[in-house]
Write an enzyme that holds these catalytic residues in place. Structure first.
Site, PDB file in Angstrom:
ATOM      1  N   HIS A 261     -46.334  -8.870  11.080  1.00  9.45           N
ATOM      2  CA  HIS A 261     -46.555  -9.552  12.360  1.00  9.45           C
ATOM      3  C   HIS A 261     -45.565 -10.696  12.553  1.00  9.45           C
ATOM      4  O   HIS A 261     -45.879 -11.679  13.231  1.00  9.45           O
ATOM      5  CB  HIS A 261     -47.997 -10.075  12.457  1.00  9.45           C
ATOM      6  CG  HIS A 261     -49.006  -9.000  12.704  1.00  9.45           C
ATOM      7  ND1 HIS A 261     -49.156  -8.384  13.930  1.00  9.45           N
ATOM      8  CD2 HIS A 261     -49.881  -8.387  11.870  1.00  9.45           C
ATOM      9  CE1 HIS A 261     -50.113  -7.473  13.857  1.00  9.45           C
ATOM     10  NE2 HIS A 261     -50.560  -7.444  12.614  1.00  9.45           N
TER      11      HIS A 261
ATOM     12  N   SER B 145     -53.423 -11.162  11.161  1.00  8.99           N
ATOM     13  CA  SER B 145     -53.505 -10.501  12.456  1.00  8.99           C
ATOM     14  C   SER B 145     -54.712 -10.907  13.293  1.00  8.99           C
ATOM     15  O   SER B 145     -54.715 -10.720  14.493  1.00  8.99           O
ATOM     16  CB  SER B 145     -53.517  -8.988  12.255  1.00  8.99           C
ATOM     17  OG  SER B 145     -54.676  -8.619  11.541  1.00  8.99           O
TER      18      SER B 145
ATOM     19  N   LYS C  66     -44.013  -2.269  14.648  1.00  8.75           N
ATOM     20  CA  LYS C  66     -44.514  -3.320  15.545  1.00  8.75           C
ATOM     21  C   LYS C  66     -43.357  -3.847  16.404  1.00  8.75           C
ATOM     22  O   LYS C  66     -42.884  -3.132  17.281  1.00  8.75           O
ATOM     23  CB  LYS C  66     -45.232  -4.385  14.724  1.00  8.75           C
ATOM     24  CG  LYS C  66     -46.533  -3.828  14.143  1.00  8.75           C
ATOM     25  CD  LYS C  66     -47.386  -4.805  13.390  1.00  8.75           C
ATOM     26  CE  LYS C  66     -48.719  -4.163  13.028  1.00  8.75           C
ATOM     27  NZ  LYS C  66     -49.021  -4.198  11.595  1.00  8.75           N
TER      28      LYS C  66
HETATM   29  C1  LIG Z   1     -49.578  -3.223  10.581  1.00 12.21           C
HETATM   30  C2  LIG Z   1     -49.594  -3.776   9.226  1.00 12.21           C
HETATM   31  C3  LIG Z   1     -49.320  -2.988   8.106  1.00 12.21           C
HETATM   32  C4  LIG Z   1     -49.122  -1.504   8.201  1.00 12.21           C
HETATM   33  O1  LIG Z   1     -47.901  -1.218   8.785  1.00 12.21           O
HETATM   34  P1  LIG Z   1     -47.570   0.322   9.141  1.00 12.21           P
HETATM   35  O2  LIG Z   1     -46.078   0.350   9.143  1.00 12.21           O
HETATM   36  O3  LIG Z   1     -48.185   0.564  10.476  1.00 12.21           O
HETATM   37  O4  LIG Z   1     -48.161   1.144   8.068  1.00 12.21           O
HETATM   38  C5  LIG Z   1     -49.260  -3.596   6.879  1.00 12.21           C
HETATM   39  N1  LIG Z   1     -49.467  -4.917   6.732  1.00 12.21           N
HETATM   40  C6  LIG Z   1     -49.757  -5.711   7.789  1.00 12.21           C
HETATM   41  C7  LIG Z   1     -49.984  -7.164   7.585  1.00 12.21           C
HETATM   42  C8  LIG Z   1     -49.838  -5.164   9.065  1.00 12.21           C
HETATM   43  O5  LIG Z   1     -50.144  -5.940  10.103  1.00 12.21           O
END
Ligand SMILES: *Cc1c(COP(=O)(O)O)cnc(C)c1O
Length: 401
Positions: free
Chosen positions: A210, A182, A241
């Site tokens: 992502h 990220s 997301k």
């Molecule tokens: C955002 C994210 C998470 C967490 O996801 P949620 O559904 O918001 O708990 C886990 N792993 C990665 C790589 C992320 O970017």
């Protein structure tokens, strides 16, 4: 409440504030989108994970409303008591199908999916080989397992090979990596990782938060980007997301793994079922992704326009084609201060994006992170570029030519 604990916390908070490490939340008074209102002021938003612009898409909102009318609000149960509906089963089937896995199991968040995937699968005779920059939820999930832990250098296949060799005696070996990281938007080297995994009879888990929905020709994830649709071992991902941005997560993989997790995975067993409204909305998102390539195409075009525009202005931006882009300030002595000042000046100019510095990224590698969305119009991107030009010149980040 212990008075000494209160005092301790007050002191620690003050110390964070002094070091500039206190996260203060900006409060939106509008729905999520390309243009939002923050404290009554309209700004263009370049820091959401709303990659496909579906967070407030009328089709998704309408599907949520329909589901709410048909199914009510809450389920007031875990899945195995009375919290499994036909919607949950349909969503698990369709998610598995979308990423190319046999089955899927839903969680309240991907944080929970990662928290509940390692411990049931890997005992103390096994090994987990994990990328140094993996997401916090992977780090925590790995801690909960009794398996031995090996950390390889970020994205470094030679380091991974070394660690696999060190873990040779283990009964099962699991390699785990974010599909896309990220902070930089860089992709894990999946072809080499799978090659090593096959040579060492290891299993691969990719956290594709992502990537699911938009990376790869059909948006199926990082493996789709590499043409590895037939190489899926385990994938964890989020509904929070690109897939509408509500809440929820999933682990996708072979039938036996998913069946076992339903029996043994603690965040699944001991936490509430996803509300039907989330399932209905996500099913609509998956329908849109199957039938309407527009959001994916717009995201790709917007990402290119942003990156090229920034490069043309003279900013230090890595090449790539992921909607995450880091505008680096690594050429400057005072990179951390500069990142804070730049994001503040950009916000004053109506552009909301975040400056990251140590300890979120390594010392000396402060940057402004931008995220493209299908929801942005070309005119909005051009306004962002103009603001970057003005602020960048004023702060001496780019030349005045
Ligand atoms: C955002 C994210 C998470 C967490 O996801 P949620 O559904 O918001 O708990 C886990 N792993 C990665 C790589 C992320 O970017």
């Amino acid at each position: 409440m212990s008075e000494s604990m209160r005092q301790l916390l007050a002191g620690e908070l003050a110390a964070l504030d002094e070091q500039g490490l206190l996260k203060d939340e900006r409060v939106l008074d509008s729905p999520q989108g390309a243009e939002i209102t923050v404290g009554g002021r309209p700004v263009l938003n370049f820091c959401a994970n709303n990659y496909l612009g579906l967070a407030s898409d009328p089709r998704v909102v309408e599907a949520a409303r329909r589901t709410l009318d048909a199914w009510g609000y809450g389920l007031a149960s875990v899945r195995f008591i009375c919290g499994t509906t036909t919607l949950h089963e349909q969503l698990e089937r369709e998610l598995a199908d979308f990423v190319g896995a046999e089955d899927a199991i839903l969680y309240a968040a991907c944080f929970d999916a990662n928290g509940g995937v390692f411990e049931p699968l890997l005992g103390k005779d096994s090994a987990i080989v994990t990328d140094q920059l993996n997401h916090a939820s992977i780090i925590d999930g790995v801690r909960l397992a009794k398996a031995r832990r090996y950390i390889y250098a970020h994205g470094d296949v030679d380091s991974l090979a070394e660690k696999l060799e060190e873990a040779r005696g283990a009964r099962f070996r699991l390699i785990v990596t974010d599909g896309v990281f990220s902070m930089d938007g860089d992709l894990a080297p999946l072809p080499a990782i799978y090659e090593l995994a096959r040579a060492h009879e290891a299993t691969v888990l990719v956290d594709d938060c992502h990537a699911t929905g938009f990376v790869g020709p059909d948006g199926r994830g990082t493996h789709d980007h590499y043409g590895l649709m037939d190489h899926v071992d385990l994938i964890t991902t989020t509904l929070g997301k690109a897939l509408g941005g509500g809440l929820g997560g999933a682990t996708c993989g072979p039938r036996e793994v998913v069946a076992w997790l339903r029996q043994k995975s603690r965040p699944y067993l001991f936490s509430n079922s996803l509300p039907p409204v989330v399932c209905g909305a996500t099913l609509e998102v998956l329908r849109i992704l199957r039938e309407d390539p527009t959001p994916r195409r717009r995201l790709a075009a917007n990402q290119r326009r942003m990156r090229q525009g920034l490069v043309d202005l003279g900013f230090d931006v890595d090449p790539g084609d992921h909607p995450i882009m880091a505008v680096h300030l690594r050429r400057f002595e005072d990179d951390a201060v500069l990142a804070q000042r730049m994001s503040r000046d950009l916000l004053a100019a109506g552009i909301y994006c975040i400056g990251f510095s140590f300890p979120v990224v390594p010392r000396g590698l402060a940057r402004i992170r931008l995220q493209a969305s299908a929801a942005h119009t070309e005119a909005q991107i051009d306004r962002m570029l103009e603001a970057f030009a003005t602020v960048g010149r004023r702060l001496g980040v780019i030349g005045t030519g």
